[in-house]
Write an enzyme that holds these catalytic residues in place. Structure first.
Site, PDB file in Angstrom:
ATOM      1  CD  GLU A  83      -2.931  -1.171   2.290  1.00  0.00           C
ATOM      2  OE1 GLU A  83      -4.091  -1.508   2.029  1.00  0.00           O
ATOM      3  OE2 GLU A  83      -2.542  -0.853   3.422  1.00  0.00           O
ATOM      4  NE  ARG A  86       0.702  -5.412   9.395  1.00  0.00           N
ATOM      5  CZ  ARG A  86      -0.217  -4.923   8.582  1.00  0.00           C
ATOM      6  NH1 ARG A  86       0.137  -4.215   7.524  1.00  0.00           N
ATOM      7  NH2 ARG A  86      -1.491  -5.161   8.787  1.00  0.00           N
ATOM      8  NE  ARG A  90      -6.200  -7.403  -1.091  1.00  0.00           N
ATOM      9  CZ  ARG A  90      -6.710  -6.335  -0.510  1.00  0.00           C
ATOM     10  NH1 ARG A  90      -7.431  -5.492  -1.216  1.00  0.00           N
ATOM     11  NH2 ARG A  90      -6.512  -6.102   0.773  1.00  0.00           N
ATOM     12  CG  ASP A 113      -7.732  -5.693   4.836  1.00  0.00           C
ATOM     13  OD1 ASP A 113      -7.175  -5.865   5.919  1.00  0.00           O
ATOM     14  OD2 ASP A 113      -7.955  -4.562   4.356  1.00  0.00           O
ATOM     15  CD  GLU A 155     -10.102  -1.728   7.925  1.00  0.00           C
ATOM     16  OE1 GLU A 155      -9.931  -1.382   6.747  1.00  0.00           O
ATOM     17  OE2 GLU A 155      -9.216  -2.289   8.612  1.00  0.00           O
TER      18      GLU A 155
END
Length: 677
Positions: free
Chosen positions: A268, A301, A312, A341, A369
């Protein structure tokens, strides 16, 4: 007379202040006037905390804290302990001061729950040496994916001004066995490693140390360039390596028990070793070499997904599995529980079990989230237990959780969300504990031991996560959230210039034929990353567990489900079931009113009503949108839509990644709030 009145008012204010039910006391709510008899022949920062806790809160027989070196206690490890009744005394035993601290909190927990403590014989050992909360807190006080206010860490005030909440935070963590914390966001600022900020970090580390909590920092891979003014951050450059060694030496001179680094690299937009055509292993090992002389570790990570034609869900495996065995032994690869995610439901990440020569740790997300922020009730222990159903606890080396903690009075933005902080700590200590046992512990300590309360509330909490899955993304649907902030549904989302794998249509693949992402051997073949027996099960539309069906298969709308219904009808009924559950939560909570203080009762009631309204929004948005593809009618037993699709598609909440929406922003009672074209 006036003086007496003023004194009376002062006493009234003082008493009400002591008993304010704003949630700030979390599960640590026992009366602190015990003055217990506690014997301990030694003194240290940690032992003094253990003694102080018992003296203030323990109301039973005299307690003795003893260090042992016998085979039994050695086998329990550095943080393990025993609690045993010995005549008229209770003996807490461990090989270390930390173990005695945890034993003290265990004993107090039993008292708070009203357990029988007449004849104790307890042996405990934590499953993992590292049980860590990851804070995604920024230096400006914001929290990425934080829904409980601003950061606890008041960097602008440190090191001179110290909040009392720092110690309260450490105490809460110690009481549930959490022994480490990452203070800052994985999207790290290089400034975190500046000397000025390290002086601030030292203050926090000093406060946490008596509670056996180590401090870790997220670091930016390009820090040598920003802080050291080097021309490169290439991990094989000797000047870069020397910079990290010097910085590590500086850190340990200030914080001798510093834990190490957490690194998000080449993900990201974050810098990393791949920028220099180096591997993740080469980047991690360079930092690990700097930390190794001091006993520090690197948590690297595995959350990576480069722009590519690959599914993905496959990318972390493709990038990291070939590096198995190439990391130094003080590197732990941190892997999210699922391959995408932190979705409301995901199959486990196939990296677990595929890197047999590399220490791995799981990363859970405690902050919600993707589960309604702190507005929705979603007790997450059942989600984490699902992970452990597939991944044996003894195959991983550590557990981390992305914190849901902010500076609001009740810490988590929702009093019921405190249960997830508590559950994370308890499962990190012992993943064999049941979700039911953990929520009972939390309810009894946080509210009351009255079974008329704890019984219905346990049932409600245990059903809550499945309800969220049902009204958001049942049957394996995933990532159909609103753009950016991830609150509310937006399966139609189109953002010009956005990568396909940032958009919901990439994941739901809805068309006139059916719904779902084909990850079978006829599609992306993501199933091949799993062990053969599971791969075979997931690969067949007939044997794939229905909770993962649309994750692994593009399923025809008229496909017959195990219930005998079509996929379309089954989908509709799941959304309906989720909505009904949220309404039942509101009713259950109304029945709990006699057992809860007014302040917390009202705060929770407001959140539950938001959730029930949001469930209507989710149901209508998703079913009306998917109906444009299926062209099939709603089953007769499914409630008719309240909203119109065209208006729902225009809803744009004015919130960021750092906020939760307030009631006036949200659709309710058939009304759409103000929206932007």
């Amino acid at each position: 007379m006036i003086r007496k009145l003023l004194v009376s008012l002062f006493l009234l204010v003082s008493i009400s202040g002591l008993h304010a039910e704003d949630g700030s006391r979390l599960w640590l709510r026992q009366d602190g006037t015990a003055n217990a008899t506690v014997e301990c022949l030694l003194h240290s920062l940690v032992l003094d905390k253990a003694q102080a806790e018992l003296k203030q809160f323990w109301k039973g027989n005299p307690v003795s804290l003893q260090l042992f070196s016998d085979a039994e206690h050695v086998a329990l490890g550095r943080e393990g302990y025993t609690i045993r009744t010995s005549g008229e005394n209770i003996v807490l035993g461990s090989v270390s001061e930390a173990g005695l601290l945890y034993a003290a909190y265990h004993l107090l927990r039993l008292q708070a729950m009203g357990e029988d403590i007449a004849s104790l014989d307890i042996r405990e050992r934590p499953a993992y040496d590292v049980r860590i909360l990851n804070h995604w807190d920024n230096l400006d006080g914001t929290i990425e994916r934080g829904y409980a206010g601003h950061s606890l860490w008041k960097w602008e005030e440190l090191p001179g001004t110290v909040s009392s909440r720092y110690e309260a935070y450490a105490r809460a963590n110690a009481s549930i066995g959490i022994n480490a914390t990452v203070l800052n966001n994985v999207n790290a600022s290089p400034e975190m490693l500046s000397t000025d900020y390290l002086q601030k970090v030292k203050v926090l580390a000093d406060i946490f140390r008596p509670y056996n909590i180590k401090v870790y920092l997220s670091v930016n891979f390009a820090s040598p360039m920003v802080l050291g003014k080097l021309s490169t951050a290439d991990p094989l450059d000797k000047n870069v390596s020397a910079w990290w060694k010097a910085k590590v030496q500086e850190i340990y001179s200030l914080i001798p028990d510093f834990g190490g680094f957490l690194v998000k690299a080449n993900s990201e937009g974050q810098p990393g070793p791949c920028d220099y055509h180096r591997t993740h292993a080469e980047g991690a090992n360079m930092m690990a070499e700097a930390l190794k002389p001091y006993g520090g570790i690197v948590m690297w990570r595995a959350f990576v997904y480069s722009p590519s034609d690959n599914d993905r869900a496959k990318q972390a495996y493709l990038e990291f599995q070939p590096l198995d065995g190439k990391f130094l032994d003080n590197v732990i690869v941190q892997v999210k529980n699922g391959p995408i995610d932190f979705q409301p439901r995901e199959p486990y990440s196939p990296l677990f079990g595929a890197m047999k020569h590399t220490p791995l740790m799981v990363e859970f997300q405690v902050t919600q989230e993707y589960l309604g922020h702190s507005n929705h009730l979603a007790y997450l222990a059942p989600m984490w237990k699902e992970f452990f159903d597939y991944v044996a606890p003894n195959t991983i080396q550590a557990v981390s959780g992305v914190a849901n903690i902010g500076d609001e009075a009740n810490w988590c933005g929702n009093d019921l969300a405190q249960a997830n902080w508590y559950a994370f700590g308890r499962l990190a200590w012992n993943p064999e504990l049941t979700s039911e046992a953990i929520v009972q512990e939390w309810l009894k300590q946080t509210f009351t031991t009255d079974t008329k309360f704890t019984g219905p509330m346990e049932d409600m909490m245990m059903r809550s996560r499945e309800a969220v899955v049902d009204y958001m993304m049942p049957l394996g649907l995933h990532h159909i959230f609103a753009w950016g902030h991830h609150y509310g549904p937006e399966p139609w989302c189109i953002i010009p210039g956005a990568r396909p794998d940032w958009l919901p249509s990439y994941y739901h693949q809805a068309d006139k034929e059916g719904l779902g992402f084909d990850r079978s051997h006829t599609g992306s073949n993501a199933v091949a990353q799993y062990p053969e027996s599971l791969a075979k099960q997931f690969d067949s539309i007939d044997t794939c567990p229905e909770e993962f069906l649309l994750w692994f298969h593009h399923v025809p709308w008229k496909h017959q489900m195990k219930s005998g219904a079509t996929l379309w009808d089954e989908l509709c009924r799941h959304y309906e079931q989720g909505l009904k559950e949220t309404r039942s939560f509101c009713q259950t909570w109304k029945e709990m009113k006699p057992y809860v203080d007014a302040e917390r009762y009202n705060a929770i009631a407001e959140r539950l009503q938001i959730q029930a309204n949001d469930a209507v929004w989710w149901k209508d948005a998703c079913l009306l949108y998917f109906q444009t593809f299926s062209k099939m009618p709603f089953p007769k037993d499914v409630e008719r839509p309240v909203y119109k699709l065209k208006k729902l598609m225009k809803v744009k909440l004015p919130i960021s990644n750092y906020e939760r929406p307030t009631p006036e922003m949200l659709p309710r009672d058939g009304k759409i709030p103000a929206y932007k074209e």
